[in-house]
Write a protein that holds these residues in place. Structure first.
Motif, PDB file in Angstrom:
ATOM      1  N   ALA A  83       0.826  -1.210   0.000  1.00  0.00           N
ATOM      2  CA  ALA A  83       0.000   0.000   0.000  1.00  0.00           C
ATOM      3  C   ALA A  83       0.858   1.258   0.000  1.00  0.00           C
ATOM      4  O   ALA A  83       0.547   2.243  -0.673  1.00  0.00           O
ATOM      5  CB  ALA A  83      -0.925  -0.015   1.218  1.00  0.00           C
ATOM      6  N   THR A  85       3.835   1.446  -1.243  1.00  0.00           N
ATOM      7  CA  THR A  85       4.484   1.536  -2.549  1.00  0.00           C
ATOM      8  C   THR A  85       3.603   2.267  -3.555  1.00  0.00           C
ATOM      9  O   THR A  85       4.091   3.011  -4.412  1.00  0.00           O
ATOM     10  CB  THR A  85       4.821   0.130  -3.075  1.00  0.00           C
ATOM     11  N   LYS A  86       2.267   2.083  -3.456  1.00  0.00           N
ATOM     12  CA  LYS A  86       1.358   2.766  -4.376  1.00  0.00           C
ATOM     13  C   LYS A  86       1.377   4.280  -4.190  1.00  0.00           C
ATOM     14  O   LYS A  86       0.992   5.024  -5.091  1.00  0.00           O
ATOM     15  CB  LYS A  86      -0.061   2.238  -4.185  1.00  0.00           C
ATOM     16  N   ASN A  87       1.798   4.730  -3.006  1.00  0.00           N
ATOM     17  CA  ASN A  87       1.801   6.177  -2.749  1.00  0.00           C
ATOM     18  C   ASN A  87       2.802   6.926  -3.626  1.00  0.00           C
ATOM     19  O   ASN A  87       2.686   8.142  -3.798  1.00  0.00           O
ATOM     20  CB  ASN A  87       2.107   6.453  -1.278  1.00  0.00           C
ATOM     21  N   GLU A  89       3.326   6.293  -6.798  1.00  0.00           N
ATOM     22  CA  GLU A  89       2.951   6.296  -8.208  1.00  0.00           C
ATOM     23  C   GLU A  89       2.673   7.732  -8.650  1.00  0.00           C
ATOM     24  O   GLU A  89       1.975   8.488  -7.974  1.00  0.00           O
ATOM     25  CB  GLU A  89       1.718   5.416  -8.430  1.00  0.00           C
TER      26      GLU A  89
END
Length: 320
Positions: A83, A85-87, A89
């Motif tokens: 979760a 890591t998605k920040n 993007e």
């Protein structure tokens, strides 16, 4: 992911700050005391300052850093790490990339150094008013203030954004204005002309003052040379290069007279000298508005006679 620091044990190396001499240094603590009031890291450190020999404690900023280490949180499960890591993007954004580039130039692996200004605390004219610790500055490869100036210019040229230089050049412009004021005050105090005795050097190397006999009074008088004040030329250059002359500011009698003649007039075109008074312009505007009103009334009348509109109104019950 780096392992979290174990703050239940004393640190091997601590950053200390000596308040009397303002020296900051990293060293192994000479004494470690228990500090139960510090729940995040219950230890107090002490060491001797290498400059003045006084006993000093841990630097306040290093205490805050240790507390930040203790309170640092982060994901521990695979789902949590995914979760987080998605920040990232969509990052870095163009603005973040420029900021990252600037930080890399100043601190990172691609850091550049203001090579023309080596670190020489107390040797530059600006050192007397510099707020950077001279001991800290001496440990750097270049003057801290000059490096900041160096990096700001690099960033401005790389980003092609002169706005980064506005604070610097506004200060320079203020300094130039202060210099102009000092020149003016000096000229006013000394006078616009300076007089000094005429003199010459003989073949024997003696200095002879130019004198003559006044036939009316019979007294010997000194020949005086009159020259313009030497600061007049620098003053003129300062004013012209900074667009501060009367013509640049539109304050000459000719410019003021032309401005007064043009007040209340509207220019018809660049190729003619004919002008239109405000009163005539207002009258023409009123005529144009009246003609526009007539056009609107004729258009509205044609709309009411439109057979398609009449049929539509009858079908929808809007007809009279």
């Amino acid at each position: 992911m780096a392992p979290k620091r174990d703050l239940s044990l004393p640190l091997d190396t601590v950053t200390f700050r000596c308040s009397p001499c303002r020296h900051t240094f990293d060293a192994e603590p000479l004494r470690v005391d228990d500090a139960a009031e510090l729940e995040h890291h219950p230890f107090a450190y002490a060491a001797a300052c290498p400059l003045c020999g006084r006993e000093t404690g841990q630097a306040p900023f290093h205490k805050a850093l240790v507390k930040a280490w203790a309170n640092a949180t982060g994901p521990k499960t695979s789902a949590g790490k995914a979760a987080v890591t998605k920040n990232i993007e969509g990052h870095p954004t163009p603005e973040e990339a420029l900021r990252t580039r600037f930080n890399a130039m100043k601190h990172g692996m691609a850091a550049e150094t203001a090579q023309y200004f080596p670190s020489r605390p107390g040797k530059y004219p600006a050192c007397s008013s510099c707020d950077v610790d001279h001991t800290y500055c001496a440990q750097q490869p270049a003057c801290v203030k000059q490096t900041q100036l160096f990096m700001v210019h690099h960033a401005a040229f790389e980003q092609r954004n002169p706005k980064h230089l506005v604070p610097i050049y506004s200060s320079i412009q203020a300094s130039i204005t202060a210099i102009i004021q000092q020149i003016l005050q000096t000229i006013i105090a000394d006078g616009v002309k300076l007089e000094h005795p005429a003199w010459a050097v003989t073949r024997e190397g003696d200095i002879v003052i130019g004198e003559y006999n006044d036939f009316e009074t019979g007294k010997k008088r000194t020949i005086m040379e009159v020259k313009a004040h030497p600061l007049l030329k620098p003053l003129q250059e300062f004013l012209s290069r900074n667009n501060l002359s009367l013509s640049d500011m539109g304050m000459t009698p000719k410019a003021i007279e032309q401005e007064e003649q043009q007040m209340g007039k509207l220019q018809r075109g660049e190729d003619t000298q004919a002008t239109l008074s405000l009163q005539d312009f207002a009258a023409k505007q009123a005529e144009s508005l009246a003609a526009l009103k007539q056009l609107a009334e004729r258009a509205n009348a044609r709309k009411q006679r439109d057979p398609v509109l009449i049929d539509y109104q009858q079908q929808n019950g809007d007809g009279q």
